[in-house]
Design a protein around this motif. Structure first.
Motif, PDB file in Angstrom:
ATOM      1  N   ILE A  30      46.937  50.772  57.231  1.00 17.38           N
ATOM      2  CA  ILE A  30      47.433  51.734  58.229  1.00 17.38           C
ATOM      3  C   ILE A  30      46.622  53.016  58.146  1.00 17.38           C
ATOM      4  O   ILE A  30      46.163  53.551  59.160  1.00 17.38           O
ATOM      5  CB  ILE A  30      48.938  52.048  58.032  1.00 17.38           C
ATOM      6  N   ASP A  31      46.430  53.527  56.930  1.00 17.96           N
ATOM      7  CA  ASP A  31      45.675  54.760  56.735  1.00 17.96           C
ATOM      8  C   ASP A  31      44.236  54.605  57.237  1.00 17.96           C
ATOM      9  O   ASP A  31      43.702  55.492  57.901  1.00 17.96           O
ATOM     10  CB  ASP A  31      45.690  55.146  55.255  1.00 17.96           C
ATOM     11  N   VAL A  89      30.757  56.152  67.401  1.00 21.00           N
ATOM     12  CA  VAL A  89      30.493  54.732  67.625  1.00 21.00           C
ATOM     13  C   VAL A  89      30.715  53.962  66.323  1.00 21.00           C
ATOM     14  O   VAL A  89      31.311  52.874  66.316  1.00 21.00           O
ATOM     15  CB  VAL A  89      29.061  54.509  68.178  1.00 21.00           C
ATOM     16  N   GLY A  90      30.264  54.539  65.214  1.00 22.47           N
ATOM     17  CA  GLY A  90      30.491  53.914  63.914  1.00 22.47           C
ATOM     18  C   GLY A  90      31.972  53.783  63.602  1.00 22.47           C
ATOM     19  O   GLY A  90      32.423  52.750  63.076  1.00 22.47           O
ATOM     20  N   SER A  91      32.746  54.791  63.939  1.00 20.40           N
ATOM     21  CA  SER A  91      34.198  54.747  63.722  1.00 20.40           C
ATOM     22  C   SER A  91      34.849  53.680  64.600  1.00 20.40           C
ATOM     23  O   SER A  91      35.796  53.010  64.171  1.00 20.40           O
ATOM     24  CB  SER A  91      34.825  56.112  64.011  1.00 20.40           C
ATOM     25  N   ALA A  92      34.346  53.505  65.819  1.00 18.70           N
ATOM     26  CA  ALA A  92      34.881  52.467  66.708  1.00 18.70           C
ATOM     27  C   ALA A  92      34.583  51.082  66.129  1.00 18.70           C
ATOM     28  O   ALA A  92      35.441  50.193  66.148  1.00 18.70           O
ATOM     29  CB  ALA A  92      34.289  52.607  68.108  1.00 18.70           C
ATOM     30  N   SER A 108      36.532  46.251  62.906  1.00 11.87           N
ATOM     31  CA  SER A 108      36.581  45.466  61.669  1.00 11.87           C
ATOM     32  C   SER A 108      37.999  45.442  61.101  1.00 11.87           C
ATOM     33  O   SER A 108      38.485  44.407  60.640  1.00 11.87           O
ATOM     34  CB  SER A 108      35.604  46.053  60.652  1.00 11.87           C
ATOM     35  N   GLN A 109      38.673  46.577  61.157  1.00 16.43           N
ATOM     36  CA  GLN A 109      40.033  46.662  60.640  1.00 16.43           C
ATOM     37  C   GLN A 109      41.012  45.873  61.513  1.00 16.43           C
ATOM     38  O   GLN A 109      42.011  45.345  61.015  1.00 16.43           O
ATOM     39  CB  GLN A 109      40.442  48.125  60.507  1.00 16.43           C
ATOM     40  N   TYR A 128      40.296  45.255  70.736  1.00 16.33           N
ATOM     41  CA  TYR A 128      38.878  45.073  70.450  1.00 16.33           C
ATOM     42  C   TYR A 128      38.056  45.385  71.705  1.00 16.33           C
ATOM     43  O   TYR A 128      37.016  46.043  71.636  1.00 16.33           O
ATOM     44  CB  TYR A 128      38.612  43.637  69.982  1.00 16.33           C
ATOM     45  N   GLY A 129      38.548  44.943  72.860  1.00 11.75           N
ATOM     46  CA  GLY A 129      37.872  45.224  74.134  1.00 11.75           C
ATOM     47  C   GLY A 129      37.849  46.705  74.463  1.00 11.75           C
ATOM     48  O   GLY A 129      36.851  47.215  74.983  1.00 11.75           O
TER      49      GLY A 129
END
Length: 163
Positions: free
Chosen positions: A73-74, A107-110, A115-116, A135-136
């Protein structure tokens, strides 16, 4: 010898020409219109999409199974919130290079959020349909942010702090 054109006759003979002439006029008029200046990060479509994405992520973490995995969650709420936060922070820096850098981080955070989402799906915290939808949404943010990065890199405008 100068020849006067009878436009009504030409338009009758070649009806598509009228459309072409009107279209060209429309294109010229569009070029005269200046692009709207965005004054606040809230006006950016990618920030708005990131906000919605983050809100949806928070909703799924309230599910009973998911709500007990505090670490995931975190991580997923942090990465989804980081998308919109980095867009806002980069915009606030006032320079295109810094803004591009922060957009790249978002973009990296997205991607991290995607992945999460796989982890949440694998643990059966979310349904396949929820995974696909979220995901979309992350993909849409990634794509549109990439387009903005390309635009900024190709622009001669350096940013408001260089005025």
């Amino acid at each position: 010898m100068s020849r006067k054109w009878n436009w009504s006759r030409i338009l009758f003979v070649v009806p598509g020409l009228w459309f072409l002439v009107r279209s060209l006029k429309f294109i010229v008029e569009i070029k005269k219109i200046k692009m709207a200046t965005i004054k606040k990060f809230e006006e950016l479509e990618i920030w708005q999409l990131a906000r919605i994405f983050s809100r949806e992520i928070y909703k799924i973490t309230k599910y009973s199974k998911f709500s007990r995995d505090f670490k995931l969650i975190d991580q997923i709420t942090g990465s989804s919130g980081s998308i919109m936060d980095n867009i806002a922070e980069g915009f606030g820096r006032g320079g295109n290079k810094e803004f591009s850098n922060f957009l790249t981080i978002s973009v990296g955070s997205a991607n991290e959020s995607q992945s999460q989402l796989y982890r949440a799906l694998d643990q059966e915290y979310i349904k396949e349909s929820e995974f696909t939808f979220l995901y979309g949404k992350a993909d849409e943010i990634i794509h549109k942010t990439g387009k903005l990065i390309q635009y900024l890199k190709g622009s001669d405008y350096r940013g408001i702090k260089y005025k």
